[in-house]
Design a protein around this motif. Sequence first.
Motif, short mmCIF file in Angstrom:
data_model
loop_
_atom_site.label_atom_id
_atom_site.label_comp_id
_atom_site.label_asym_id
_atom_site.label_seq_id
_atom_site.Cartn_x
_atom_site.Cartn_y
_atom_site.Cartn_z
N SER A 153 0.82 -1.22 0.00
CA SER A 153 0.00 0.00 0.00
C SER A 153 0.85 1.27 0.00
N ALA A 275 -4.63 3.47 4.93
CA ALA A 275 -5.32 4.31 3.95
C ALA A 275 -5.15 5.80 4.28
N ALA A 285 -2.60 4.38 -2.07
CA ALA A 285 -2.47 3.20 -1.21
C ALA A 285 -3.16 1.97 -1.79
N TYR A 286 -3.80 2.11 -2.95
CA TYR A 286 -4.63 1.02 -3.46
C TYR A 286 -4.10 0.35 -4.72
N GLN A 288 -0.59 -1.23 -7.04
CA GLN A 288 0.65 -1.96 -6.80
C GLN A 288 1.44 -2.09 -8.10
#
Length: 305
Positions: A153, A275, A285-286, A288
């Motif tokens: 995240s 978050a 943060a969501y 990758q």
Amino acid sequence: MLVPISKSGTTLETLAAFSYFYEQCQKSSLLQMEVAVVTDLDEDISPLYNLAKENVWQCFDIKEGIGGRFCIFSDPGLITAAAIGMDIDAFLCGARDMENACQSASLGENPALLNAVLKYAAAEKGVDIEVFMPYAAKMKSVGEWYVQLLAESLGKRKDREGNVVYYGRTPVSAVGSTDMHAQTQQHQDGKKDKVIQFVEILEREQQIVLNNPFTHISSLKKYDGLSVDHALKIALAANEEALNSDGRLNAKYILPRIDEYYLGQLLYFLMLSVAYEGELADVDAYDQPGVETYKQIMKQKMSHQ
């Protein structure tokens, strides 16, 4: 029952294990096998979903936009929890109550926001390692999940404006008191670049009280009548006091006991804190993107086998 869980329906590790055990179970005359799949319910995306339709297997969805590390309160996590006998209603209730407890923008009234602000402030001072250390072997897998939550995240090369920031902390999973012997020398005397998070359990399901079968050894008399739970609390308190004495950053989360309700609270608290910190650091943060890099390379290499 085999329960493969893969959003794409092509995840190497999942499909390898599922294919192997499916074939082995089919060969056995002693086993009656069922399958339930958790995947993207789109036949153009997931071959696992197509297999499910073809074989009339039960299907559960993986919602768009919920990454693997955040999916513990949706179908993938809940199916797994139900399979191992957890009370998923209590688990969700704990998460809901933590959500309700974190509605305020005031640091004094929102524990997850306070946690995020303190960690962000520490990161600004060069703290780039985070240790998660419950004093309960039963919670080892929680630490392993948290490693992925934090790393995936917040470990980001760029902020939302595209500036290179190299944000994030290296997560370390530990278990007290086992890893006091393995890691504490570094925590106590190494670089001051770590925040240590303890989890204390107030009440245990089982109380183990020691007896001393070696009564002729005087140095072992102190263990006679000692509660293992009490010993763990002493070890945690000693670790905490030692870190405080040297100005080492640490925090302690206290769970009344290990059950589905309080586990739901803790996991949701940690997710929400991560978050919030993503917003403070202005990183997404969501996503990758770093993970996608190696996945693409793996796919290319696999296609040449």
